[in-house]
Design a protein around this motif. Structure first.
Motif, PDB file in Angstrom:
ATOM      1  N   MET A   1      28.718  54.483  43.769  1.00 55.57           N
ATOM      2  CA  MET A   1      29.165  53.458  44.647  1.00 55.57           C
ATOM      3  C   MET A   1      29.777  52.396  43.699  1.00 55.57           C
ATOM      4  O   MET A   1      29.234  51.981  42.724  1.00 55.57           O
ATOM      5  CB  MET A   1      28.218  52.961  45.472  1.00 55.57           C
ATOM      6  CG  MET A   1      28.600  51.849  46.219  1.00 55.57           C
ATOM      7  SD  MET A   1      27.475  51.187  47.500  1.00 55.57           S
ATOM      8  CE  MET A   1      27.303  52.214  48.655  1.00 55.57           C
ATOM      9  N   SER A   2      30.840  52.031  43.813  1.00 63.77           N
ATOM     10  CA  SER A   2      31.666  51.040  42.935  1.00 63.77           C
ATOM     11  C   SER A   2      31.425  49.513  43.483  1.00 63.77           C
ATOM     12  O   SER A   2      31.278  49.458  44.465  1.00 63.77           O
ATOM     13  CB  SER A   2      33.302  51.284  42.643  1.00 63.77           C
ATOM     14  OG  SER A   2      33.759  51.115  44.098  1.00 63.77           O
ATOM     15  N   ILE A   3      31.458  48.559  42.664  1.00 64.19           N
ATOM     16  CA  ILE A   3      31.467  47.149  43.072  1.00 64.19           C
ATOM     17  C   ILE A   3      32.599  47.062  43.661  1.00 64.19           C
ATOM     18  O   ILE A   3      33.669  47.155  43.316  1.00 64.19           O
ATOM     19  CB  ILE A   3      31.153  46.430  41.846  1.00 64.19           C
ATOM     20  CG1 ILE A   3      29.807  46.759  41.111  1.00 64.19           C
ATOM     21  CG2 ILE A   3      31.210  44.829  42.191  1.00 64.19           C
ATOM     22  CD1 ILE A   3      29.645  45.998  39.739  1.00 64.19           C
ATOM     23  N   PRO A   4      32.586  46.367  45.068  1.00 60.02           N
ATOM     24  CA  PRO A   4      33.720  45.786  45.793  1.00 60.02           C
ATOM     25  C   PRO A   4      34.422  44.682  45.109  1.00 60.02           C
ATOM     26  O   PRO A   4      33.796  44.152  44.070  1.00 60.02           O
ATOM     27  CB  PRO A   4      33.006  45.402  46.901  1.00 60.02           C
ATOM     28  CG  PRO A   4      31.825  45.899  46.964  1.00 60.02           C
ATOM     29  CD  PRO A   4      31.148  46.138  45.689  1.00 60.02           C
ATOM     30  N   SER A   5      35.712  44.349  45.488  1.00 62.00           N
ATOM     31  CA  SER A   5      36.276  43.490  45.019  1.00 62.00           C
ATOM     32  C   SER A   5      35.579  42.080  45.057  1.00 62.00           C
ATOM     33  O   SER A   5      34.950  41.740  46.019  1.00 62.00           O
ATOM     34  CB  SER A   5      37.758  43.438  45.661  1.00 62.00           C
ATOM     35  OG  SER A   5      37.755  42.831  46.984  1.00 62.00           O
ATOM     36  N   SER A   6      36.296  41.120  44.296  1.00 62.65           N
ATOM     37  CA  SER A   6      35.710  39.788  44.357  1.00 62.65           C
ATOM     38  C   SER A   6      35.847  38.902  45.991  1.00 62.65           C
ATOM     39  O   SER A   6      34.748  38.359  46.281  1.00 62.65           O
ATOM     40  CB  SER A   6      36.395  38.748  43.441  1.00 62.65           C
ATOM     41  OG  SER A   6      35.943  39.162  42.104  1.00 62.65           O
TER      42      SER A   6
END
Length: 100
Positions: A1-6
């Motif tokens: 799972m990738s980190i969502p946008s800011s």
């Protein structure tokens, strides 16, 4: 799972901080199964009408509640199934950690 946008992270932070209030959580649980008017919510959460009204406004502005008017009364409900799922997941996590 990738980190969502800011932007998404900031929105998530805002949503979680809004839910992190005892009265607001009680209100969400109060209307989890069926819509209610403010006077019914006041009785169930045992808070003043002004406090409940203020917290409903906060929850509504955060898109956690929907409302419908019937005559002079306004009925509130959870905005969608995601709000209930959020409550259920947090409850399950807390109970699991406490051994309940």
């Amino acid at each position: 799972m990738s980190i969502p946008s800011s932007d998404i992270i900031t929105a998530m932070e805002g949503l979680l901080s809004i839910a992190a209030d005892t009265t607001r959580l009680k209100i969400l649980y109060s209307i989890a199964k069926s819509e209610k008017c403010v006077s019914d919510i006041v009785k169930e959460v045992e808070a003043s009408q002004s406090l409940v009204s203020h917290q409903i406004r906060v929850l509504k502005n955060a898109n956690l509640l929907s409302s419908r008017k019937e005559g002079t009364r306004v009925y509130y409900a959870l905005a969608d199934h995601h709000v209930l799922e959020l409550l259920e997941v947090v409850n399950e996590h807390v109970c699991e950690k406490k051994g309940n």
